[in-house]
Design an enzyme around this catalytic site. Structure first.
Site, short mmCIF file in Angstrom:
data_model
loop_
_atom_site.label_atom_id
_atom_site.label_comp_id
_atom_site.label_asym_id
_atom_site.label_seq_id
_atom_site.Cartn_x
_atom_site.Cartn_y
_atom_site.Cartn_z
N ALA A 1 0.81 -1.15 -0.18
CA ALA A 1 -0.08 0.12 0.06
C ALA A 1 0.82 1.23 -0.10
O ALA A 1 1.67 1.41 0.84
CB ALA A 1 -0.91 -0.03 1.04
N GLY B 1 4.16 8.56 0.54
CA GLY B 1 4.96 9.13 1.16
C GLY B 1 6.15 8.36 1.31
O GLY B 1 6.28 7.45 0.70
N CYS C 1 -9.75 3.83 9.84
CA CYS C 1 -9.36 3.81 8.48
C CYS C 1 -8.45 2.34 8.42
O CYS C 1 -8.74 1.47 7.42
CB CYS C 1 -8.48 4.69 7.84
SG CYS C 1 -7.74 4.75 6.23
N CYS D 1 -6.59 13.75 7.37
CA CYS D 1 -6.34 13.69 6.09
C CYS D 1 -7.50 14.19 5.14
O CYS D 1 -7.22 14.84 4.08
CB CYS D 1 -5.86 12.28 5.58
SG CYS D 1 -7.36 10.82 5.57
#
Length: 364
Positions: free
Chosen positions: A6, A10, A101, A193
């Site tokens: 994933a 970043g 999440c 986010c």
């Protein structure tokens, strides 16, 4: 093994993917499109999963020489994370959307699809250590993310990999630079986010609307101010209360209780924030089963602080946690994460969602 990496765009997830490639696994990179407005661009360190992030993730995958895809999880993210976040605040709670999440998107929806496609595990750039099903704090204490991973079940952990948890963040950046990854010096994401503006109250107000209520003094019962909704407050909040000056004792007032049914926000002294007992619901035990009897542990109630030694015991309705030292600012909706101290990295025993935090003053 076949590993789905994933890649958020970043530096952490890029290095995590690189390490999995180095380990000889068959790796495919995937970026999750979580925004319903894919043209949204990142603003400095605010926001993530933007169009810019997707591009950064793709470039990192190209450097690593692995296939790369973008999967659209925007609808699932809205339902399981954003809508849950809004509903929790409307109910007077203080949720952590990163936990939800991880629980619902990265290690449930994403992992389920990965397994269906023949992958063995999902690798992410989270700072935590995982070996033989045991989840520990990361080596870099300042970056440790075990708190937001403590909602994962034993089955979910069996399909997870956290390749960067054994390395300090500055060395991860140095490694990224050595590998030629352009994200080596990219700022870390901060705040929530899906609220890139950082204005949580405005975000919630636009979705919940005006629900007037009163700010009431704990001691006198006097109404000190009116407000437009309990979603604008959290336990322990001191500023933005709409009241003039300190309490009668000359000391600051803090939010001590939120009553969504009546719209009442109670304020009082710092002493009223101290709690020594927590009841948590939705218990998750990382070993797959609850401990037999009381357990000496350390409980953490916020992502970046709020730790105290405690005794925890599993019950039919969740977890009862008796604190050996009082904590302040404990709010319903937060996670209570239980750790067993260990020199190699504190071990995550389990977690629960805080339903009740009993003030010291209410002890009998």
């Amino acid at each position: 093994m076949r590993i789905l990496a994933a890649m958020s765009g970043g530096v952490d997830s890029a290095v995590a993917a690189a390490r999995v490639v180095d380990a000889g696994h068959d790796v495919v990179g995937v970026h999750l499109a979580l925004s319903s407005a894919p043209g949204t661009l990142r603003t400095g360190s605010r926001g993530c999963c933007s169009k810019e992030d997707a591009g950064d993730a793709r470039r990192a995958a190209d450097v690593l020489g692995i296939p790369f895809y973008v999967w659209d999880f925007a609808d699932r993210f809205k339902e399981d994370v954003i809508d849950d976040f809004v509903a929790a605040y409307a109910a007077g709670q203080t949720p952590n959307p990163c936990l939800r999440c991880n629980e619902k998107i990265k290690f449930s929806a994403l992992a389920d699809r990965a397994v269906a496609l023949g992958f063995d595990a999902v690798a992410t750039g989270h700072y935590a250590q995982l070996e033989d099903g045991v989840l520990r704090r990361a080596v870099d204490a300042d970056k440790d993310q075990s708190y937001v991973l403590a909602v994962l079940t034993a089955e979910q952990l069996s399909r997870a990999m956290f390749p960067v948890g054994d390395t300090p963040k500055d060395l991860i950046r140095a490694e990224a630079a050595e590998r030629g990854l352009a994200v080596a010096n990219k700022p870390d994401s901060h705040d929530i986010c899906f609220i890139p503006s950082g204005d949580t109250r405005a975000f919630l107000g636009a979705r919940i609307g005006v629900r007037p209520g009163a700010v009431v003094d704990d001691d006198s019962g006097d109404v000190l101010a009116e407000h437009e909704g309990v979603h604008g407050f959290t336990i322990g909040q001191r500023k933005g209360l709409g009241i003039s000056g300190p309490g009668a004792d000359g000391r600051p007032r803090y939010v001590t209780a939120i009553e969504p049914d009546t719209g009442t926000v109670r304020v009082g002294s710092a002493e009223r924030l101290k709690v020594d007992f927590i009841h948590a619901e939705r218990a998750v035990w990382t070993s797959g089963s609850a401990p037999d009897g009381p357990v000496e542990c350390v409980v953490q109630v916020r992502a970046h602080g709020g730790l105290a030694p405690a005794v925890a015991e599993a019950t039919e309705s969740g977890i009862e946690i008796s604190l050996r030292e009082p904590l302040t600012g404990v709010a319903a909706g937060q996670a209570a994460v239980l750790y067993r101290p260990d020199p190699a990295g504190d071990i995550v025993l389990g977690s629960g969602t805080i339903a009740v935090a009993r003030p010291v003053a209410e002890d009998v």
